[in-house]
Design a protein around this motif. Sequence first.
Motif, PDB file in Angstrom:
ATOM      1  N   GLY A 175     -10.656  -3.332  -2.715  1.00  0.00           N
ATOM      2  CA  GLY A 175     -11.309  -3.015  -3.840  1.00  0.00           C
ATOM      3  C   GLY A 175     -12.695  -2.641  -3.821  1.00  0.00           C
ATOM      4  O   GLY A 175     -13.546  -2.759  -4.756  1.00  0.00           O
ATOM      5  N   TYR A 176     -13.317  -2.480  -2.771  1.00  0.00           N
ATOM      6  CA  TYR A 176     -14.587  -2.324  -2.518  1.00  0.00           C
ATOM      7  C   TYR A 176     -15.093  -0.920  -2.700  1.00  0.00           C
ATOM      8  O   TYR A 176     -15.885  -0.575  -3.355  1.00  0.00           O
ATOM      9  N   ILE A 177     -14.168   0.083  -2.218  1.00  0.00           N
ATOM     10  CA  ILE A 177     -14.338   1.438  -2.623  1.00  0.00           C
ATOM     11  C   ILE A 177     -12.903   1.804  -3.283  1.00  0.00           C
ATOM     12  O   ILE A 177     -11.684   1.253  -2.843  1.00  0.00           O
ATOM     13  N   SER A 178     -12.789   2.860  -3.878  1.00  0.00           N
ATOM     14  CA  SER A 178     -11.561   3.530  -4.208  1.00  0.00           C
ATOM     15  C   SER A 178     -11.003   4.365  -3.455  1.00  0.00           C
ATOM     16  O   SER A 178     -11.644   5.077  -2.985  1.00  0.00           O
ATOM     17  N   ALA A 179      -9.669   4.503  -3.676  1.00  0.00           N
ATOM     18  CA  ALA A 179      -8.817   5.736  -2.857  1.00  0.00           C
ATOM     19  C   ALA A 179      -8.838   6.742  -3.621  1.00  0.00           C
ATOM     20  O   ALA A 179      -9.153   6.859  -5.036  1.00  0.00           O
ATOM     21  N   THR A 180      -8.762   7.936  -3.002  1.00  0.00           N
ATOM     22  CA  THR A 180      -8.712   9.447  -3.624  1.00  0.00           C
ATOM     23  C   THR A 180      -7.228   9.589  -4.125  1.00  0.00           C
ATOM     24  O   THR A 180      -7.107   9.841  -5.608  1.00  0.00           O
ATOM     25  N   GLU A 181      -6.140   8.841  -3.537  1.00  0.00           N
ATOM     26  CA  GLU A 181      -4.932   8.948  -4.212  1.00  0.00           C
ATOM     27  C   GLU A 181      -4.233   7.595  -3.624  1.00  0.00           C
ATOM     28  O   GLU A 181      -4.744   6.943  -2.554  1.00  0.00           O
ATOM     29  N   GLY A 182      -3.120   7.472  -4.323  1.00  0.00           N
ATOM     30  CA  GLY A 182      -2.284   6.063  -3.976  1.00  0.00           C
ATOM     31  C   GLY A 182      -2.682   4.756  -4.655  1.00  0.00           C
ATOM     32  O   GLY A 182      -3.494   4.781  -5.340  1.00  0.00           O
ATOM     33  N   ASP A 183      -1.723   3.968  -4.377  1.00  0.00           N
ATOM     34  CA  ASP A 183      -1.725   2.620  -5.113  1.00  0.00           C
ATOM     35  C   ASP A 183      -1.959   1.336  -4.026  1.00  0.00           C
ATOM     36  O   ASP A 183      -1.469   1.457  -2.926  1.00  0.00           O
ATOM     37  N   VAL A 184      -2.831   0.362  -4.411  1.00  0.00           N
ATOM     38  CA  VAL A 184      -2.956  -0.945  -3.476  1.00  0.00           C
ATOM     39  C   VAL A 184      -2.302  -1.866  -4.598  1.00  0.00           C
ATOM     40  O   VAL A 184      -2.873  -1.930  -5.811  1.00  0.00           O
ATOM     41  N   ILE A 226      -5.040  -2.979  -7.907  1.00  0.00           N
ATOM     42  CA  ILE A 226      -6.409  -3.241  -7.667  1.00  0.00           C
ATOM     43  C   ILE A 226      -7.013  -2.391  -8.543  1.00  0.00           C
ATOM     44  O   ILE A 226      -8.457  -2.817  -8.863  1.00  0.00           O
ATOM     45  N   LEU A 227      -6.521  -1.101  -9.158  1.00  0.00           N
ATOM     46  CA  LEU A 227      -7.363  -0.641 -10.013  1.00  0.00           C
ATOM     47  C   LEU A 227      -7.096  -0.686 -11.553  1.00  0.00           C
ATOM     48  O   LEU A 227      -8.086  -0.794 -12.333  1.00  0.00           O
ATOM     49  N   ALA A 228      -5.889  -1.079 -11.746  1.00  0.00           N
ATOM     50  CA  ALA A 228      -5.509  -1.221 -13.205  1.00  0.00           C
ATOM     51  C   ALA A 228      -5.995  -2.813 -13.537  1.00  0.00           C
ATOM     52  O   ALA A 228      -6.558  -3.072 -14.771  1.00  0.00           O
ATOM     53  N   GLU A 229      -5.926  -3.934 -12.588  1.00  0.00           N
ATOM     54  CA  GLU A 229      -6.049  -5.222 -12.867  1.00  0.00           C
ATOM     55  C   GLU A 229      -7.027  -5.905 -11.770  1.00  0.00           C
ATOM     56  O   GLU A 229      -6.431  -6.706 -10.991  1.00  0.00           O
ATOM     57  N   PRO A 230      -8.240  -5.265 -11.577  1.00  0.00           N
ATOM     58  CA  PRO A 230      -9.130  -5.423 -10.432  1.00  0.00           C
ATOM     59  C   PRO A 230      -9.349  -7.014 -10.364  1.00  0.00           C
ATOM     60  O   PRO A 230      -9.322  -7.815  -9.122  1.00  0.00           O
ATOM     61  N   GLU A 231      -9.638  -7.706 -11.418  1.00  0.00           N
ATOM     62  CA  GLU A 231      -9.879  -9.200 -11.285  1.00  0.00           C
ATOM     63  C   GLU A 231      -8.835  -9.924 -11.078  1.00  0.00           C
ATOM     64  O   GLU A 231      -8.705 -10.957 -10.249  1.00  0.00           O
ATOM     65  N   VAL A 236       0.729  -1.098  -0.098  1.00  0.00           N
ATOM     66  CA  VAL A 236      -0.172  -0.177   0.019  1.00  0.00           C
ATOM     67  C   VAL A 236       1.026   1.394   0.019  1.00  0.00           C
ATOM     68  O   VAL A 236       1.667   1.357   1.002  1.00  0.00           O
ATOM     69  N   LYS A 237       0.708   2.023  -1.039  1.00  0.00           N
ATOM     70  CA  LYS A 237       1.337   3.290  -1.212  1.00  0.00           C
ATOM     71  C   LYS A 237       0.821   4.533  -1.049  1.00  0.00           C
ATOM     72  O   LYS A 237      -0.114   4.746  -1.925  1.00  0.00           O
ATOM     73  N   ASN A 238       1.087   5.304  -0.004  1.00  0.00           N
ATOM     74  CA  ASN A 238       0.490   6.621  -0.073  1.00  0.00           C
ATOM     75  C   ASN A 238      -0.873   6.606  -0.301  1.00  0.00           C
ATOM     76  O   ASN A 238      -1.641   7.547  -0.945  1.00  0.00           O
TER      77      ASN A 238
END
Lengths: 291, 316
Positions: free
Chosen positions: B49-58, B65-70, B4-6
Amino acid sequence: MTAILKKELRNYFNSWIGYVFLFILVGLTGIIFSLINLLNQSTAFVNVMSYFTIFMLILMPVLTMRLFAEEARQKTDQLIFTSPVTVAGIVAAKFLAALILALIGLALTFIFPLLIAPYGTLSFAPVLTAYLGYILLIAAFIAVGVFISVLTDNQIIAAVGTFVVMLVFYIMDWIASGLSSGPAASATASIIFIAALLALLAYLIYNSTKNIYAASLLPLILLAVVVALYVARPAVFDGLIVKVIRWFSIMDRFNSFNNGVINIADIVYYITFTIAFLYFSVNAIEKRRWA
Amino acid sequence: MIEVKNLTKRYGQHCAVDNISFTAEDGEIVGFLGPNGAGKTTTMNIVTGYISATEGDVIINGADILAEPEKAKRDIGYLPDMPPVYGEMRVDEYLRFVAEIKKVKAGQRTQMIEDIKESVKIADISSRLIKNLSKGYRQRVGLAQAMMGYPKAIIMDEPTVGLDPKQIIEMRDLVKKLGKKHTIILSSHILSEVSAVCDRVMIISKGKIIASDTPEKLSSGLTHGHQMAVRVKGEASKILSAIEEFPLIKTAKEDGSHEPGAIDLIMTGEEDVDIREAIFACMAKNNYPILSMKSLDLSLEEIFLQITSGEGSRES
């Protein structure tokens, strides 16, 4: 996706909803069928089918109300939205589940024309086009229902909301014919109508970008275009409101199916309408997760 | 592995999660500790991945989790604070649905469901309706759901809330067992619970990680032996006057008498000063037998106050 489809279908038949829907649809059709066809010794089953619209108006919200609202209330949406399934797949699965149940209901009502067919001359062509029309209409209604169900976590609100929206679509024809004469048909009214739409657009842009310049610039440019057009050719704006409403009217297009006419434009209209509302549903879900 | 980054999540002006970064290695049990509203659930909802972050990467095992959620979601099991179970389904039916939606291969489903039911001890309630189950059983069914497909990471939001003490112990054992094979992140607002099972504890307050360490280090760094509960045999007034000769013990407060002929005292020294030896010396010199002596465990609240005051803010 098939997992959710199967789950929803099973749920319809594990709870009372599926049976009650089928029972009411077939039962009401049977009553109308007896009154119109049997007692009058008529073979015009299409006349019976014209009542389907009212049945669907009442029954479709019951099928769609819990699809997403109940997931949100039970917090089971946390399971499906954290599973390796796309949101579009989830929406499609739930839409298809409701559609399949509705189609089972429609298929059961087909027993009635078959019952009288041997005893008279029943023209199947208009019956079949009417069925095609109802399949398309039901798909559109379900898409609306899915969308409203996404917006709330209360089933009752979802059902009533869906009913009201469908009712508005249903009576849009009457609204349009009521407006086709009188002040609402004038070009000035059209300009005000457009201005109101642009104000709404400005608000929507501002809401999503929080940028006052972007929100005011685009609608103002569009308004300038409209005013310029009005100065050049005011005739374009005559009766515009009615035209727009007519275009949105879901029932206006439906009547041609009941008359045995298959018009590709109408089919495309219903499919577009359905896909549009499913797309809104996906977006509404994504937006809530981004908010 | 979970990276988890920022991570930042804002709701309008309110910042629920404020620039959190951490990693959870394979086979590690990480505990989130914090009061209600600290941002634990929000962080977990974002990581799964239930909700998304305003900023940052998981990043879950290399998949964003955003680019390749599945792809990322295949490696995650999530037990939210309310187990996501369908009341109108039977346990077996529900687990089968979960296995399907988690894309467990058809041939493995039956065996996996049986194995998982065995390990969370719900085999005997297989055919019951979930809405009729007790909270403890529902929680276990929820855990079975999170384990389905044996994801690499299992994330649990307050897994022991609402369980009875026996169930809590069982749940802890289960989490420890799971921790051998899976990366586990769990949250709690109970210190003892986190220290009992976690390899690493992150204390979260107001959306920020304010401390991250092993539970031993975290609590040893915070309990200085400066506050002790002592039970001494003897007369209260004499003991208290004897204590006055030892300036290391700043205050001694009577805490009633729970044993005949003995009194309970709460003794406090300066912060950062260990007064245990002073207490022994005092009592030994005057020949008052110490019946029991224990360091007063700091409650989560006190640890919070300490850590946050170290950061210069005392509001929490």
